[in-house]
Design an enzyme around this catalytic site. Structure first.
Site, PDB file in Angstrom:
ATOM      1  N   HIS A 187       0.838  -1.205   0.000  1.00 19.17           N
ATOM      2  CA  HIS A 187       0.000   0.000   0.000  1.00 19.17           C
ATOM      3  C   HIS A 187       0.872   1.255   0.000  1.00 19.17           C
ATOM      4  O   HIS A 187       0.699   2.154  -0.830  1.00 19.17           O
ATOM      5  CB  HIS A 187      -0.923  -0.013   1.216  1.00 19.17           C
ATOM      6  N   GLU A 188       1.817   1.332   0.937  1.00 16.97           N
ATOM      7  CA  GLU A 188       2.674   2.516   1.014  1.00 16.97           C
ATOM      8  C   GLU A 188       3.560   2.636  -0.223  1.00 16.97           C
ATOM      9  O   GLU A 188       3.811   3.744  -0.710  1.00 16.97           O
ATOM     10  CB  GLU A 188       3.527   2.473   2.285  1.00 16.97           C
TER      11      GLU A 188
ATOM     12  N   ASP B 240     -37.187  11.002 -15.435  1.00 19.35           N
ATOM     13  CA  ASP B 240     -36.305   9.963 -15.977  1.00 19.35           C
ATOM     14  C   ASP B 240     -34.966  10.519 -16.453  1.00 19.35           C
ATOM     15  O   ASP B 240     -34.307   9.935 -17.302  1.00 19.35           O
ATOM     16  CB  ASP B 240     -36.987   9.221 -17.125  1.00 19.35           C
TER      17      ASP B 240
ATOM     18  N   ASP C  50     -36.149  17.105 -24.798  1.00 17.43           N
ATOM     19  CA  ASP C  50     -37.558  17.466 -24.662  1.00 17.43           C
ATOM     20  C   ASP C  50     -37.720  18.656 -23.731  1.00 17.43           C
ATOM     21  O   ASP C  50     -36.937  18.843 -22.789  1.00 17.43           O
ATOM     22  CB  ASP C  50     -38.364  16.278 -24.136  1.00 17.43           C
TER      23      ASP C  50
ATOM     24  N   ILE D 213     -39.546  10.697 -21.117  1.00 19.33           N
ATOM     25  CA  ILE D 213     -40.628  11.412 -20.441  1.00 19.33           C
ATOM     26  C   ILE D 213     -40.209  12.867 -20.317  1.00 19.33           C
ATOM     27  O   ILE D 213     -39.159  13.176 -19.748  1.00 19.33           O
ATOM     28  CB  ILE D 213     -40.911  10.812 -19.052  1.00 19.33           C
TER      29      ILE D 213
END
EC number: 3.4.24.-
Length: 918
Positions: A330-331, A782, A825, A757
């Site tokens: 990790h290090e 939506d 829309d 929609i």
């Protein structure tokens, strides 16, 4: 810009951490062993021994929050140069359009790259390595002796190393070879044990100001000084990289006089795991640098022109005596440029990464914590592929639009199988993100943000003759102090103003300039009197280096004032008078990349750790299957407690059923919620954990979920910190088959087109005089509303979501709002309002005459925008008279008060007191 590149950046490493703020070292919360920290808090009396599990966890969170609040963390562990390197790699990733094989700092792609790591072991006078007083209470990685050969095997063995009970565990070398498809490796030497000059608590004791280690870097320097005198180490073996290209020749694989990768092991358990016998006085594992280069006196390097021909050190990682491969890998990942993927501020109950990546909690996987670290996230492997080269990933890149034309079926192999396709990247349309709203109107001028910018906008400006000429404008800025600069220029030369600085610590020669933060919109002014009566070139520029790209400069409402008379130069509305070279007009938002990364996870190879996760002394597993990562570059952190469901990286949880503790009813932490984040055809393995005080966590929903669809809600409403808010583009991912051993899955990716929609436009208005304030209640069931267009009925318009505006005349107006969604829309809503000028208060006044005690008074009150409709007098004896005039006898000679109250035709009232002298 060459000045920035060669002068400012060359000095960055030596000076970046030299201020007092960085006298202490950072903490890495990704390597925390919570159980051991709780044991330490109980052992030291900070938690009662009989405290409940809930109270223990609360106390632990407070302990960590104090360290976070007082100290520093996250990217503070990286120096300026390291951040610049990361920025270059990310830029390459963002520009990729397919399985591009750009490597920023790599060897030839046909070669296996092996980096050299030097590990230094150092103990303390009061805590020798061979008499460290450790017991099973302190660590599961307990050995009779911690010989240098142990660390040699832990880091560099190709056969693994021996565990405390005779097990064979994966070494750091094996981990990186496995993850890279054997295209990257490490080799090196463990030197020591050396001995520090002071007792252990001196180095690991916490600062009263930051609650972080006070003198950990001093321990590193002492180890280096002893290394310089160690005849058994050939330092030239550990200087084969020019990590920061100090000579600017573009060659990163040549000596630079600096030890490439330095790892320090100290003779105690780390504070992050309880600190052993030292407790809170132990050093917390971290990656950092020494603030300035530390020269190893008496050594001789192969770079005679640097450090007087001696070796030096700068970057380092530090680990405890009982480190397993997880913490080390990790290090070391940080040393390769990888950031932490966890919530670095512990803002909530955990980010949706957890054990799915070694750069989060995965460094602690294994029956003995840390001995079976899990794989890198797809994002981390993508990063390493582009920075190092090799075979970290074998990936395919698809765009959402090409899936609409033709669905794709892909066989995705486990992430540990680098010889076959093991990652799919799905790119999406740019994400629109709310930004800095203009100071006025719809637009402002913007410098843009980024690394290595040289952006500019300019125009001719005629300054009339006069004694005092001033450029005035609104400014908002967030600019990396001392490294990046914005400037106002006249005829190509920067000028000073009330928001500029002359601070130039790295001698860039760019001042006077704007640097730092404004904390909101501020008024800027620059004296132009020297150019009165002339036509000049007015320009703004923005100059940045690499590494940290802050928001930049916004400018609005530019005006020229000459002897008190103002004229508008440009307010960014309409066609601009400026010529743009990198600057733009900005409407209060910006765009960011976001995309999906598909990764197949199993319990094989390095992912064996996913099957062996110890919690409360019991084992649990993270389920194999298809893991869907969502990367959102509109965020720079994973602080999910501040923005639940959102952050720069996280997994989409396939199982949205929240896990809840039986006894307390508390929703479990994210590490438990995302155990079943994978999409799979196989039902999940059972989960049942019981704490010491009888609290049970059991997963009752084990049914498999084999389909992802971005129109579904993955925000985990009951456990929002573990959720991911995704945008609906029609992406559907179906798992068609998977092998019994979970070595691969066959995945179908498609874009589903559904009838949109339309959005619904709605708003409410609050009228005050001629001013109107709007509240936008529009919605899109939506998708998302992406634009707003208001028509105020008087020729004015706005594209803000909820504007405030004013009319110049009273009357009736029809206000119209048109909203448009992300599919194109629209919907329109209209409302008629009546506005009027604010009512002016009536002005009350009166006169009087008297004959003896007989008094006649009359009102001279007026109303500028109407008429007086009621007049009321209150006499000294309390009696009320009405009307514009009255006559009455007063009770005595002397001074009397008469109150006059008048009301106008719109209900406004004014009251005064009149002094009457008889």
């Amino acid at each position: 810009m060459k000045t920035i590149k060669k002068t400012l950046l060359a000095a960055a490493i030596a000076s970046f951490f030299s201020s007092g703020l960085y006298a202490q070292t950072p903490i890495d919360l990704g390597v925390v062993n919570e159980d051991k920290l709780i044991e330490m808090l109980v052992r030291t009396g900070q938690i009662p021994a009989d405290a409940s599990d809930v109270d223990k966890r609360i106390a632990l969170e407070r302990y960590l929050e104090e360290k976070i609040r007082s100290g520093f963390k996250g990217d503070a562990q990286f120096g300026k140069k390291a951040l610049e390197q990361r920025a270059k790699i990310l830029k390459v990733i963002d520009k990729q359009k397919g399985p591009h094989k750009a490597r920023v700092f790599a060897l030839d792609v046909g070669q296996k790259r092996t980096d050299k790591v030097l590990a230094l072991l150092i103990d303390f006078p009061d805590l020798p390595w061979d008499d460290n007083r450790l017991t099973k209470e302190h660590t599961e990685m307990l050995y009779d002796r911690y010989e240098p050969s142990h660390y040699q095997d832990l880091l560099f063995s190709d056969k693994g190393y021996t565990g405390p009970n005779g097990e064979n565990f994966i070494s750091m070398r094996q981990y990186y070879e496995s993850e890279s498809g054997n295209s990257y490796s490490v080799s090196g030497q463990a030197a020591g044990w050396y001995r520090a000059s002071k007792n252990a608590a001196y180095y690991g004791g916490n600062s009263p100001g930051t609650n972080n280690d006070m003198n950990a870097r001093e321990l590193v320097r002492e180890a280096l000084d002893q290394l310089a005198r160690d005849p058994n180490i050939n330092l030239a073996d550990y200087d084969i990289e020019d990590r920061y290209d100090y000579n600017g020749n573009g060659n990163f694989r040549e000596p630079d006089g600096v030890i490439d990768h330095l790892m320090i092991f100290h003779a105690s358990v780390g504070e992050e795991a309880g600190g052993g016998v030292l407790g809170a006085d132990a050093i917390w594992s971290h990656r950092f640098n020494l603030g300035r280069y530390h020269v190893l006196e008496g050594t001789k390097s192969n770079v005679p022109g640097r450090f007087n021909g001696q070796f030096a050190a700068f970057d380092y990682t530090i680990q405890p005596i009982d480190a397993a491969a997880g913490v080390c890998a990790h290090e070391y990942g940080h040393d390769l440029g990888l950031p932490d993927e966890y919530d670095t501020q512990y803002t909530g109950t955990g980010e949706p990464v957890s054990y799915w990546s070694i750069m989060s909690s995965g460094s602690w996987a294994g029956k003995i914590g840390g001995t079976q670290p899990t794989a890198f996230s797809s994002w981390a492997k993508q990063f390493l592929q582009n920075s190092i080269g090799g075979r970290w990933i074998n990936h395919e890149q698809l765009s959402i639009n090409e899936l609409e034309a033709k669905p794709r079926v892909v066989t995705l192999f486990q992430t540990t199988d680098n010889s076959r396709p093991n990652m799919v990247k799905v790119t999406l349309p740019m994400k629109r993100v709310e930004g800095i709203k203009p100071a006025e109107g719809e637009f402002s001028f913007y410098s843009n943000r980024g690394d290595d910018l040289k952006n500019r906008m300019s125009r001719p400006l005629t300054i009339p003759a006069g004694s005092q000429a001033t450029l005035r404008f609104k400014a908002w800025f967030q600019i990396e102090k001392d490294y990046d600069y914005a400037r106002v220029l006249i005829n190509g030369k920067p000028i000073a103003g009330n928001i500029t600085t002359m601070d130039d610590p790295f001698k860039s020669g760019l001042v006077p300039a704007i640097s730092g933060q404004s904390d909101g919109w501020v008024d800027a002014q620059f004296d132009l009197s020297a150019w009165a009566g002339q036509t000049v070139e007015l320009a703004f520029d923005y100059l940045t280096d690499g590494g940290l790209a802050m928001e930049g400069l916004y400018v609005d409402d530019l005006r020229l004032e000459v002897d008190g008379n103002q004229t508008l130069i440009d307010n960014a509305e309409g066609t601009s008078s400026f010529a743009f070279q990198g600057f733009t007009k900005n409407g209060g938002f910006h765009e960011a990349n976001h995309y999906y990364l598909l990764q197949w996870r199993s319990h094989n190879d390095v992912d064996q750790g996913l099957a062996n996760l110890k919690r409360f002394g019991q084992l649990m597993s993270f389920e194999p299957g298809l893991l869907v990562w969502y990367v959102d570059e509109s965020y720079a952190d994973n602080w999910v407690g501040k923005h639940p469901g959102e952050g720069w990286l996280g997994v989409v949880d396939a199982d949205q059923n929240a896990l809840v503790w039986s006894k307390t009813g508390e929703v479990a932490q994210t590490r438990f919620q995302v155990r079943d984040a994978t999409f799979s055809l196989f039902d999940q393995a059972p989960l049942k954990l019981v704490t010491a005080d009888g609290n049970t966590l059991e997963d009752m929903n084990l049914t498999a979920n084999a389909s992802f669809s971005d129109d579904q809600d993955y925000s985990s409403p009951q456990a929002p910190d573990s959720g991911r808010k995704v945008m609906p583009f029609g992406l559907k991912i179906d798992l068609l088959s998977q092998s019994k051993e979970n070595e691969y899955g066959v995945v179908r990716l498609s874009k589903v087109t559904t009838e949109n929609i339309a959005p619904v436009a709605r708003f409410e208005l609050k009228v005050e005089g001629l001013s109107v304030m709007s509240q936008n209640t529009s919605s899109d069931s939506d998708g998302n509303i992406v634009s707003y267009l208001w028509d105020f009925g008087n020729g004015q318009t706005s594209t803000e979501a909820a504007p405030t505006w004013s009319y110049t005349k009273a009357g009736s107006y029809s206000v119209t709002l048109t909203v448009t969604d992300d599919k194109g829309d629209s919907d329109t809503h209209q409302q008629t309002i009546k506005v009027d000028t604010p009512n002016a208060l009536p002005q009350a006044s009166a006169n009087y005459i008297h004959l003896g005690r007989w008094v006649t008074m009359w009102s001279t009150s007026t109303d500028s925008d109407g008429r007086i409709v009621d007049t009321e007098w209150t006499l000294p004896n309390g009696k009320i008279k009405r009307g514009r005039m009255f006559t009455a006898i007063f009770p005595s000679y002397g001074h009397h008060d008469v109150q006059l109250k008048v009301m106008d035709d719109r209900g406004a009232v004014t009251t005064i007191t009149i002094k009457v002298k008889l």
